[in-house]
Design a protein around this motif. Structure first.
Motif, PDB file in Angstrom:
ATOM      1  N   GLU A  89       0.837  -1.205   0.000  1.00 32.27           N
ATOM      2  CA  GLU A  89       0.000   0.000   0.000  1.00 32.27           C
ATOM      3  C   GLU A  89       0.874   1.258   0.000  1.00 32.27           C
ATOM      4  O   GLU A  89       0.541   2.259  -0.652  1.00 32.27           O
ATOM      5  N   ARG A  90       2.005   1.217   0.699  1.00 32.18           N
ATOM      6  CA  ARG A  90       2.921   2.364   0.675  1.00 32.18           C
ATOM      7  C   ARG A  90       3.486   2.575  -0.731  1.00 32.18           C
ATOM      8  O   ARG A  90       3.664   3.711  -1.180  1.00 32.18           O
ATOM      9  N   ALA A  91       3.769   1.483  -1.427  1.00 34.77           N
ATOM     10  CA  ALA A  91       4.285   1.611  -2.794  1.00 34.77           C
ATOM     11  C   ALA A  91       3.239   2.227  -3.714  1.00 34.77           C
ATOM     12  O   ALA A  91       3.554   3.103  -4.534  1.00 34.77           O
ATOM     13  N   VAL A  92       1.999   1.804  -3.581  1.00 40.55           N
ATOM     14  CA  VAL A  92       0.921   2.409  -4.373  1.00 40.55           C
ATOM     15  C   VAL A  92       0.763   3.880  -3.994  1.00 40.55           C
ATOM     16  O   VAL A  92       0.514   4.738  -4.853  1.00 40.55           O
ATOM     17  N   GLY A  93       0.934   4.179  -2.705  1.00 43.47           N
ATOM     18  CA  GLY A  93       0.881   5.570  -2.267  1.00 43.47           C
ATOM     19  C   GLY A  93       1.967   6.418  -2.901  1.00 43.47           C
ATOM     20  O   GLY A  93       1.758   7.604  -3.210  1.00 43.47           O
ATOM     21  N   ALA A  94       3.151   5.810  -3.136  1.00 41.49           N
ATOM     22  CA  ALA A  94       4.227   6.544  -3.806  1.00 41.49           C
ATOM     23  C   ALA A  94       3.828   6.896  -5.234  1.00 41.49           C
ATOM     24  O   ALA A  94       4.129   7.992  -5.728  1.00 41.49           O
ATOM     25  N   LEU A  95       3.132   5.990  -5.907  1.00 37.35           N
ATOM     26  CA  LEU A  95       2.641   6.290  -7.250  1.00 37.35           C
ATOM     27  C   LEU A  95       1.591   7.399  -7.204  1.00 37.35           C
ATOM     28  O   LEU A  95       1.562   8.274  -8.083  1.00 37.35           O
ATOM     29  N   ALA A  96       0.756   7.369  -6.180  1.00 40.17           N
ATOM     30  CA  ALA A  96      -0.232   8.440  -6.027  1.00 40.17           C
ATOM     31  C   ALA A  96       0.458   9.782  -5.797  1.00 40.17           C
ATOM     32  O   ALA A  96       0.056  10.809  -6.363  1.00 40.17           O
ATOM     33  N   ALA A 125       9.191   4.026 -12.374  1.00 40.71           N
ATOM     34  CA  ALA A 125       8.958   5.147 -11.464  1.00 40.71           C
ATOM     35  C   ALA A 125       9.126   4.710 -10.014  1.00 40.71           C
ATOM     36  O   ALA A 125       9.768   5.406  -9.206  1.00 40.71           O
ATOM     37  N   LEU A 126       8.578   3.546  -9.670  1.00 40.14           N
ATOM     38  CA  LEU A 126       8.746   3.032  -8.312  1.00 40.14           C
ATOM     39  C   LEU A 126      10.211   2.735  -8.015  1.00 40.14           C
ATOM     40  O   LEU A 126      10.706   3.023  -6.921  1.00 40.14           O
ATOM     41  N   GLU A 127      10.905   2.161  -8.984  1.00 39.77           N
ATOM     42  CA  GLU A 127      12.320   1.851  -8.801  1.00 39.77           C
ATOM     43  C   GLU A 127      13.114   3.112  -8.485  1.00 39.77           C
ATOM     44  O   GLU A 127      13.984   3.120  -7.605  1.00 39.77           O
ATOM     45  N   ALA A 128      12.803   4.193  -9.196  1.00 37.29           N
ATOM     46  CA  ALA A 128      13.512   5.455  -8.965  1.00 37.29           C
ATOM     47  C   ALA A 128      13.150   6.060  -7.615  1.00 37.29           C
ATOM     48  O   ALA A 128      14.022   6.601  -6.911  1.00 37.29           O
ATOM     49  N   MET A 129      11.888   5.962  -7.236  1.00 33.19           N
ATOM     50  CA  MET A 129      11.445   6.576  -5.985  1.00 33.19           C
ATOM     51  C   MET A 129      11.905   5.790  -4.759  1.00 33.19           C
ATOM     52  O   MET A 129      12.284   6.376  -3.739  1.00 33.19           O
ATOM     53  N   LEU A 130      11.872   4.459  -4.849  1.00 31.98           N
ATOM     54  CA  LEU A 130      12.150   3.631  -3.677  1.00 31.98           C
ATOM     55  C   LEU A 130      13.611   3.208  -3.577  1.00 31.98           C
ATOM     56  O   LEU A 130      14.085   2.859  -2.489  1.00 31.98           O
ATOM     57  N   GLY A 131      14.333   3.174  -4.696  1.00 24.62           N
ATOM     58  CA  GLY A 131      15.750   2.828  -4.670  1.00 24.62           C
ATOM     59  C   GLY A 131      16.061   1.403  -4.263  1.00 24.62           C
ATOM     60  O   GLY A 131      17.165   1.114  -3.791  1.00 24.62           O
ATOM     61  N   LEU A 132      15.127   0.479  -4.483  1.00 23.20           N
ATOM     62  CA  LEU A 132      15.307  -0.881  -3.973  1.00 23.20           C
ATOM     63  C   LEU A 132      16.224  -1.732  -4.844  1.00 23.20           C
ATOM     64  O   LEU A 132      16.766  -2.745  -4.377  1.00 23.20           O
ATOM     65  N   ALA A 133      16.406  -1.345  -6.107  1.00 23.96           N
ATOM     66  CA  ALA A 133      17.218  -2.160  -7.010  1.00 23.96           C
ATOM     67  C   ALA A 133      18.687  -2.203  -6.598  1.00 23.96           C
ATOM     68  O   ALA A 133      19.430  -3.084  -7.041  1.00 23.96           O
ATOM     69  N   GLU A 134      19.104  -1.273  -5.762  1.00 28.43           N
ATOM     70  CA  GLU A 134      20.512  -1.241  -5.347  1.00 28.43           C
ATOM     71  C   GLU A 134      20.790  -2.118  -4.128  1.00 28.43           C
ATOM     72  O   GLU A 134      21.946  -2.281  -3.737  1.00 28.43           O
ATOM     73  N   HIS A 135      19.760  -2.672  -3.512  1.00 30.58           N
ATOM     74  CA  HIS A 135      19.967  -3.539  -2.351  1.00 30.58           C
ATOM     75  C   HIS A 135      20.581  -4.865  -2.797  1.00 30.58           C
ATOM     76  O   HIS A 135      20.239  -5.398  -3.848  1.00 30.58           O
ATOM     77  N   ARG A 136      21.464  -5.408  -1.975  1.00 29.49           N
ATOM     78  CA  ARG A 136      22.107  -6.683  -2.277  1.00 29.49           C
ATOM     79  C   ARG A 136      21.883  -7.655  -1.131  1.00 29.49           C
ATOM     80  O   ARG A 136      22.032  -7.291   0.036  1.00 29.49           O
ATOM     81  N   PRO A 137      21.567  -8.898  -1.444  1.00 26.40           N
ATOM     82  CA  PRO A 137      21.286  -9.865  -0.386  1.00 26.40           C
ATOM     83  C   PRO A 137      22.550 -10.346   0.312  1.00 26.40           C
ATOM     84  O   PRO A 137      23.628 -10.388  -0.297  1.00 26.40           O
ATOM     85  N   PRO A 138      22.437 -10.738   1.569  1.00 26.10           N
ATOM     86  CA  PRO A 138      23.610 -11.200   2.333  1.00 26.10           C
ATOM     87  C   PRO A 138      23.855 -12.693   2.126  1.00 26.10           C
ATOM     88  O   PRO A 138      23.723 -13.503   3.041  1.00 26.10           O
ATOM     89  N   VAL A 139      24.209 -13.087   0.904  1.00 30.58           N
ATOM     90  CA  VAL A 139      24.402 -14.502   0.619  1.00 30.58           C
ATOM     91  C   VAL A 139      25.569 -15.028   1.433  1.00 30.58           C
ATOM     92  O   VAL A 139      26.608 -14.394   1.554  1.00 30.58           O
ATOM     93  N   ALA A 140      25.395 -16.244   1.999  1.00 32.11           N
ATOM     94  CA  ALA A 140      26.438 -16.848   2.812  1.00 32.11           C
ATOM     95  C   ALA A 140      26.399 -18.356   2.596  1.00 32.11           C
ATOM     96  O   ALA A 140      25.429 -18.884   2.054  1.00 32.11           O
ATOM     97  N   PRO A 141      27.446 -19.077   2.985  1.00 32.54           N
ATOM     98  CA  PRO A 141      27.398 -20.531   2.862  1.00 32.54           C
ATOM     99  C   PRO A 141      26.193 -21.126   3.609  1.00 32.54           C
ATOM    100  O   PRO A 141      25.722 -20.566   4.590  1.00 32.54           O
ATOM    101  N   VAL A 142      25.702 -22.240   3.110  1.00 33.32           N
ATOM    102  CA  VAL A 142      24.538 -22.870   3.713  1.00 33.32           C
ATOM    103  C   VAL A 142      24.891 -23.397   5.101  1.00 33.32           C
ATOM    104  O   VAL A 142      25.813 -24.187   5.244  1.00 33.32           O
TER     105      VAL A 142
END
Length: 469
Positions: free
Chosen positions: A280-287, A448-465
């Motif tokens: 809902e917050r993401a939709v609010g960003a589009l609004a 537009a959401l990608e630019a507003m939220l900046g989430l594409a730059e996040h990287r996961p903390p991959v580690a050995p199993v």
């Protein structure tokens, strides 16, 4: 530039750097292969890592650059392909040990077009056996893990492709979606995934071209990359009745003034509170960016799992029933149960399901007389823990995917884009749905959401199993 930085470059930038001779295709592919070899023991995202073939293709790509040849839009860009899509010379295993893998002598049309654009295929990614569920576990490769938290599922059936993307193992993936199989792992891995309009990308391998509800589509970490791969794979083909003509051009659209129908809950299932709040917050960003958002409930989406179950299970019974009869003890139990269910429906029930599919299409078409796009949570929950999943058939699928399979049935394009993260670091996706051939407006909203939220730059903390997983 470090090897990790190369691995997380967007495909569009990677292609520009290669064309400008600022980055070698050999170095780019080697960086991604090294990362795959380091992280795949944790993720188990690959059914087959084609390192030798990829290195040879990268050397050819480098020679073309140095010779000044005309380069395609994906020249030298590493890409993965799901292990139910044909790649010439690589095993096609479908995540099964009940049948022997085959070695196709030609690419699927979508793969051939990606190769012609210069893409370098680095491997085949994991899926549940014959892509029959939204959890990626099979008897051939075992369990695939989510790079954001290895104790959780990456979703499915394109779970290997989604996990590899999020972990920086290639910027692009070719995947399939028969009931949410691109959008579910896109949501649970924090990437972008598109189930296109029926026929926009030819599905020449689908046995039933006319009643088809499964699609080939692109996945990526960035919306612009997704759009690029879509542009490469789309286009007419005489092998698919829905792909005989070029896709019509979508009208220009911007977020400003875009009419969005927001469905926080779809059908009879409720979205969990955390997922609902984040989407809902993401939709609010589009609004806030100028879209006109109206919350609605659409009764046409109620009770659709029963319709989907008839069509999906009868299709699997028809196509894989002979394997159950000859090698059922080597088949995934949930696929066995699906085939048994499919054998139980009557022809009358099958045709009634097709009639309901048509009624759904017409009801969704009516919604697009009021709205430019629809928005829903991609799934009703975040990626579940692997040790909490109902192992039976259909398990949690009817509730998790209540917003997904309707658009496999109706043929409308549907895209999952990152909406945010939970407090414990799991991604949440927002699904955007458009009218037939309305992919452009979905891409505009996603970018537009990608630019507003900046989430594409996040990287996961991959580690050995860890040993206990």
């Amino acid at each position: 530039m470090t090897s990790e930085e190369v691995c997380f470059l967007p495909a569009t930038r990677l292609a520009r750097l290669i064309a400008a001779r600022k980055l070698s295709p050999v170095d780019a592919v080697e960086a991604v292969l090294d990362r795959a070899q380091q992280l795949n023991p944790s993720l188990n995202a690959f059914a087959h890592l084609a390192a030798d073939q990829a290195r040879a293709a990268a050397r050819r790509a480098q020679a073309a650059v140095m010779a000044g040849d005309r380069l395609g839009p994906l020249h030298g860009v590493p890409i993965t392909v799901k292990d139910n899509v044909a790649v010439a010379g690589l095993p096609l295993g479908h995540g099964s040990i009940a049948v022997e893998p085959v070695i196709p002598d030609q690419d699927a049309i979508a793969v051939a077009r990606a190769r012609a654009a210069g893409a370098v295929i680095i491997g085949k990614t994991t899926l549940p056996e014959f892509a029959h569920k939204v959890l990626t576990v099979n008897n051939a490769q075992g369990v695939t893990h989510n790079p954001w938290n290895l104790a959780h599922s990456p979703g499915g059936s394109s779970g290997g492709g989604g996990a590899a993307l999020a972990a920086g193992i290639g910027p692009l993936a070719i995947a399939t979606d028969g009931g949410g199989s691109i959008r579910c792992p896109a949501s649970w891995n924090g990437v972008v995934g598109l189930k296109p309009t029926l026929g926009r990308i030819p599905g020449e391998a689908m046995p039933d071209g006319f009643g088809n509800f499964a699609y080939i589509g692109p996945m990526a970490r960035h919306t612009d990359d997704l759009a690029l791969l879509l542009s490469v794979m789309e286009g007419p083909s005489p092998a698919d009745p829905f792909a005989l003509r070029p896709p019509p051009a979508d009208a220009p659209v911007t977020v400003q003034g875009m009419r969005i129908g927001w469905l926080p809950h779809v059908g009879e299932h409720r979205t969990d509170a955390v997922t609902a709040a984040i989407t809902e917050r993401a939709v609010g960003a589009l609004a806030n960016a100028g879209a006109e958002v109206e919350t609605l409930f659409a009764p046409c989406f109620e009770g659709l799992y029963a319709v989907y179950a008839v069509l999906a299970s009868t299709a699997r019974a028809a196509r894989y029933g002979h394997i159950l009869d000859t090698a059922g003890d080597r088949m995934t139990p949930t696929l066995r149960d699906c085939i048994v269910q499919g054998r139980g429906w009557s022809a009358v029930q099958w045709l009634a399901a097709h009639d309901r599919r048509t009624a759904l299409f017409r009801a969704v078409q009516a919604l697009f007389e009021r709205f430019d796009i629809l928005a829903t949570p991609t799934t009703t929950t975040t990626a579940p823990r692997l040790d909490s999943i109902d192992p039976g058939y259909p398990g949690g699928y009817p509730a998790w995917a209540v917003a997904l399979h309707p658009f496999n049935l109706s043929g409308h394009p549907a895209l999952s884009t990152p909406a945010g993260f939970t407090d414990d670091g799991l991604p949440v996706g927002l699904q955007l749905v458009g009218p037939w051939f309305g992919e452009r407006r979905l891409l505009v909203a996603s970018a537009a959401l990608e630019a507003m939220l900046g989430l594409a730059e996040h990287r996961p903390p991959v580690a050995p199993v860890p040993a206990h997983i």
